[in-house]
Design an enzyme around this catalytic site. Sequence first.
Site, PDB file in Angstrom:
ATOM      1  N   LYS A  17      15.744  30.110 -49.841  1.00 14.64           N
ATOM      2  CA  LYS A  17      14.546  29.613 -50.513  1.00 14.64           C
ATOM      3  C   LYS A  17      13.293  30.371 -50.109  1.00 14.64           C
ATOM      4  O   LYS A  17      12.456  30.716 -50.954  1.00 14.64           O
ATOM      5  CB  LYS A  17      14.354  28.121 -50.243  1.00 14.64           C
ATOM      6  CG  LYS A  17      13.132  27.541 -50.953  1.00 14.64           C
ATOM      7  CD  LYS A  17      13.026  26.035 -50.762  1.00 14.64           C
ATOM      8  CE  LYS A  17      11.801  25.491 -51.513  1.00 14.64           C
ATOM      9  NZ  LYS A  17      11.680  24.014 -51.365  1.00 14.64           N
ATOM     10  N   HIS A  18      13.133  30.631 -48.808  1.00 13.79           N
ATOM     11  CA  HIS A  18      11.879  31.199 -48.300  1.00 13.79           C
ATOM     12  C   HIS A  18      12.010  32.647 -47.826  1.00 13.79           C
ATOM     13  O   HIS A  18      11.170  33.486 -48.127  1.00 13.79           O
ATOM     14  CB  HIS A  18      11.351  30.337 -47.151  1.00 13.79           C
ATOM     15  CG  HIS A  18      11.104  28.914 -47.521  1.00 13.79           C
ATOM     16  ND1 HIS A  18      10.063  28.516 -48.330  1.00 13.79           N
ATOM     17  CD2 HIS A  18      11.777  27.775 -47.191  1.00 13.79           C
ATOM     18  CE1 HIS A  18      10.091  27.206 -48.481  1.00 13.79           C
ATOM     19  NE2 HIS A  18      11.127  26.722 -47.803  1.00 13.79           N
ATOM     20  N   PHE A  62      21.425  24.731 -42.768  1.00 13.79           N
ATOM     21  CA  PHE A  62      19.968  24.678 -42.659  1.00 13.79           C
ATOM     22  C   PHE A  62      19.382  26.090 -42.757  1.00 13.79           C
ATOM     23  O   PHE A  62      18.465  26.350 -43.545  1.00 13.79           O
ATOM     24  CB  PHE A  62      19.602  24.020 -41.328  1.00 13.79           C
ATOM     25  CG  PHE A  62      18.141  23.702 -41.143  1.00 13.79           C
ATOM     26  CD1 PHE A  62      17.248  23.728 -42.203  1.00 13.79           C
ATOM     27  CD2 PHE A  62      17.670  23.367 -39.882  1.00 13.79           C
ATOM     28  CE1 PHE A  62      15.903  23.418 -42.010  1.00 13.79           C
ATOM     29  CE2 PHE A  62      16.329  23.053 -39.679  1.00 13.79           C
ATOM     30  CZ  PHE A  62      15.453  23.079 -40.744  1.00 13.79           C
ATOM     31  N   HIS A 118      11.179  24.421 -38.333  1.00 14.63           N
ATOM     32  CA  HIS A 118      11.600  24.003 -39.676  1.00 14.63           C
ATOM     33  C   HIS A 118      11.700  25.214 -40.587  1.00 14.63           C
ATOM     34  O   HIS A 118      12.647  25.347 -41.346  1.00 14.63           O
ATOM     35  CB  HIS A 118      10.631  22.975 -40.251  1.00 14.63           C
ATOM     36  CG  HIS A 118      11.098  22.386 -41.552  1.00 14.63           C
ATOM     37  ND1 HIS A 118      10.484  21.328 -42.167  1.00 14.63           N
ATOM     38  CD2 HIS A 118      12.136  22.719 -42.376  1.00 14.63           C
ATOM     39  CE1 HIS A 118      11.112  21.024 -43.283  1.00 14.63           C
ATOM     40  NE2 HIS A 118      12.116  21.859 -43.445  1.00 14.63           N
ATOM     41  N   HIS A 142      19.690  27.570 -46.253  1.00 15.86           N
ATOM     42  CA  HIS A 142      18.662  27.062 -47.160  1.00 15.86           C
ATOM     43  C   HIS A 142      17.325  27.754 -46.918  1.00 15.86           C
ATOM     44  O   HIS A 142      16.648  28.163 -47.878  1.00 15.86           O
ATOM     45  CB  HIS A 142      18.506  25.555 -46.971  1.00 15.86           C
ATOM     46  CG  HIS A 142      17.311  24.973 -47.665  1.00 15.86           C
ATOM     47  ND1 HIS A 142      17.287  24.729 -49.023  1.00 15.86           N
ATOM     48  CD2 HIS A 142      16.078  24.631 -47.191  1.00 15.86           C
ATOM     49  CE1 HIS A 142      16.108  24.238 -49.359  1.00 15.86           C
ATOM     50  NE2 HIS A 142      15.349  24.164 -48.273  1.00 15.86           N
ATOM     51  N   GLU A 143      16.941  27.888 -45.657  1.00 20.14           N
ATOM     52  CA  GLU A 143      15.632  28.478 -45.346  1.00 20.14           C
ATOM     53  C   GLU A 143      15.570  29.943 -45.758  1.00 20.14           C
ATOM     54  O   GLU A 143      14.546  30.409 -46.272  1.00 20.14           O
ATOM     55  CB  GLU A 143      15.323  28.319 -43.858  1.00 20.14           C
ATOM     56  CG  GLU A 143      15.084  26.888 -43.431  1.00 20.14           C
ATOM     57  CD  GLU A 143      13.914  26.243 -44.155  1.00 20.14           C
ATOM     58  OE1 GLU A 143      12.853  26.890 -44.253  1.00 20.14           O
ATOM     59  OE2 GLU A 143      14.076  25.107 -44.650  1.00 20.14           O
ATOM     60  N   GLN A 170       8.759  20.981 -36.284  1.00 21.88           N
ATOM     61  CA  GLN A 170       8.841  19.525 -36.408  1.00 21.88           C
ATOM     62  C   GLN A 170       9.246  18.895 -35.075  1.00 21.88           C
ATOM     63  O   GLN A 170       9.998  19.485 -34.288  1.00 21.88           O
ATOM     64  CB  GLN A 170       9.823  19.125 -37.507  1.00 21.88           C
ATOM     65  CG  GLN A 170      11.249  19.566 -37.278  1.00 21.88           C
ATOM     66  CD  GLN A 170      12.153  19.289 -38.475  1.00 21.88           C
ATOM     67  OE1 GLN A 170      11.691  18.952 -39.563  1.00 21.88           O
ATOM     68  NE2 GLN A 170      13.457  19.414 -38.278  1.00 21.88           N
TER      69      GLN A 170
END
Length: 231
Positions: A119-120, A112, A62, A115-116, A35
């Site tokens: 989730k991923h 951050f 991102h 979360h990444e 981003q």
Amino acid sequence: MKYSNFYSVFVKLLILQSLAVVVRCDYDFFYFVQQWPGSYCDTSQGCCYPTTGKPASDFGIHGLWPNNDDGSYPSNCDPNNPFDPSQIQDLLSSLQAEWPSLSCPSSDGTSFWTHEWDKHGTCSESVLDEHDYFAAALALKSQANLLQALENAGINPNGSFYALSDIDNAIEQATGNKNYGYVSCNTDDYGNGQLYQVYICVDHSGQNFINCPTNGVTDQNCPSSVEFPSF
């Protein structure tokens, strides 16, 4: 007989549960997403610089997101393997520079990255463990060098507007793939479409750029002429 029936049903439920996990956590390729901080900040919600200071005027990571050829994607695949900061200590300075958080309030980026990964990243752990996942994203950013590719094509982050087709062509050159992925745009307070995020397709190993296996993916929310704001 009742016990036998109960046992049979129990075993079937376990098998179905296991199959659901396998299906949910399988994937075909990655989207590597970067981003532009100037576009992130140039909106009504604004941004907050990390506690480490203002990031460089460069694209920031991102995420590295497992996806499937049919357009679906797995998420939150392994709650038993949460983000562990101790696994990426040797990458910390690189992550702070290349994968900064611009959300408010200011942070050091840990939330951050948490979360990444949760989730991923956990959906790719059969191929990439936590350290490898973040290292792979850092390597891909260096490999693509989006800002340099755009500047080589005369597309500079100075508030000017550029043809979306020229932006696509520059990214194609950087990745070596005609169907590299796509660009997504957001809007500033004046309604101008801004170059916001770039999605690049990466193979199952998380190492090589590829032509996207999905069909019909086009640039998202972008006008034919796109602003590239300064940062």
